[in-house]
Enzyme design. Structure first.
Site, PDB file in Angstrom:
ATOM      1  N   LEU A  75       0.987  -1.141   0.183  1.00 58.49           N
ATOM      2  CA  LEU A  75      -0.014   0.011  -0.107  1.00 58.49           C
ATOM      3  C   LEU A  75       0.896   1.208   0.073  1.00 58.49           C
ATOM      4  O   LEU A  75       1.949   1.163   0.633  1.00 58.49           O
ATOM      5  CB  LEU A  75      -0.999  -0.078   1.285  1.00 58.49           C
ATOM      6  CG  LEU A  75      -1.804   1.323   1.582  1.00 58.49           C
ATOM      7  CD1 LEU A  75      -3.112   1.120   0.918  1.00 58.49           C
ATOM      8  CD2 LEU A  75      -2.157   1.163   3.240  1.00 58.49           C
ATOM      9  N   CYS A  76       0.440   2.355  -0.627  1.00 61.31           N
ATOM     10  CA  CYS A  76       0.864   3.518  -0.385  1.00 61.31           C
ATOM     11  C   CYS A  76      -0.204   4.609  -0.609  1.00 61.31           C
ATOM     12  O   CYS A  76      -1.366   4.232  -0.257  1.00 61.31           O
ATOM     13  CB  CYS A  76       2.168   3.766  -1.432  1.00 61.31           C
ATOM     14  SG  CYS A  76       1.532   4.144  -3.426  1.00 61.31           S
ATOM     15  N   HIS A  77       0.325   5.917  -1.008  1.00 61.65           N
ATOM     16  CA  HIS A  77      -1.104   6.791  -0.906  1.00 61.65           C
ATOM     17  C   HIS A  77      -1.834   6.814  -2.279  1.00 61.65           C
ATOM     18  O   HIS A  77      -3.123   6.486  -1.941  1.00 61.65           O
ATOM     19  CB  HIS A  77      -0.381   8.311  -1.105  1.00 61.65           C
ATOM     20  CG  HIS A  77      -1.114   9.305  -0.769  1.00 61.65           C
ATOM     21  ND1 HIS A  77      -1.127  10.511  -1.237  1.00 61.65           N
ATOM     22  CD2 HIS A  77      -2.531   9.395  -0.326  1.00 61.65           C
ATOM     23  CE1 HIS A  77      -2.126  11.548  -0.878  1.00 61.65           C
ATOM     24  NE2 HIS A  77      -3.054  10.619  -0.495  1.00 61.65           N
ATOM     25  N   ILE A 104      -4.164   4.199  -0.025  1.00 63.13           N
ATOM     26  CA  ILE A 104      -5.054   4.658   1.213  1.00 63.13           C
ATOM     27  C   ILE A 104      -6.079   5.562   0.903  1.00 63.13           C
ATOM     28  O   ILE A 104      -6.956   5.686   1.437  1.00 63.13           O
ATOM     29  CB  ILE A 104      -4.159   4.942   2.444  1.00 63.13           C
ATOM     30  CG1 ILE A 104      -4.805   4.714   3.621  1.00 63.13           C
ATOM     31  CG2 ILE A 104      -3.238   6.084   2.237  1.00 63.13           C
ATOM     32  CD1 ILE A 104      -3.965   4.755   4.762  1.00 63.13           C
TER      33      ILE A 104
END
Length: 118
Positions: A75-77, A104
């Site tokens: 996961l990242c932004h 996210i």
């Protein structure tokens, strides 16, 4: 970085599928590659933070910290940095890597509106 012609495709997982899987399948390997200041704003419990900017600090232990044959969700932004991490993990021998589509940001918009957005 690696040439695209040598990169296996990166599997994706939607935020709704991620939320369901986190509830029904304990033991998933969850990696968040955002920076500490981003994680301080919002995080999803269960994710281990491995900031890409600190790659030199954690990359040598990736094989001992995580099982290369277990499902690993990154996961990242928004999904770009996590895709880079997925690609690197594949080159390290990880066999079941998935990138969270939309990151996210999408998780907060679709799954849990109580989460902070930035």
């Amino acid at each position: 970085m690696f040439s695209a012609s040598f990169n296996p495709p990166i599997a994706a997982i939607s935020v709704t599928e991620l939320a369901e899987r986190m509830t029904t399948q304990p033991g998933l390997q969850l990696i968040d590659v955002r920076e500490p200041d981003e994680v301080a704003i919002v995080k999803i419990d269960g994710f281990v933070n491995l900031p890409l900017s600190q790659f030199a600090n954690w990359s040598g232990q990736i094989q001992t910290q995580f099982d290369p044959h277990a499902e690993t969700i990154v996961l990242c932004h928004h999904g770009v940095r996590s895709a880079q991490m997925c690609q690197w993990l594949q080159h390290q021998g990880f066999t079941c890597v998935k990138n969270v589509t939309g990151g996210i940001e999408e998780y907060a918009a679709v799954v849990d509106s109580t989460l902070a957005r930035y």
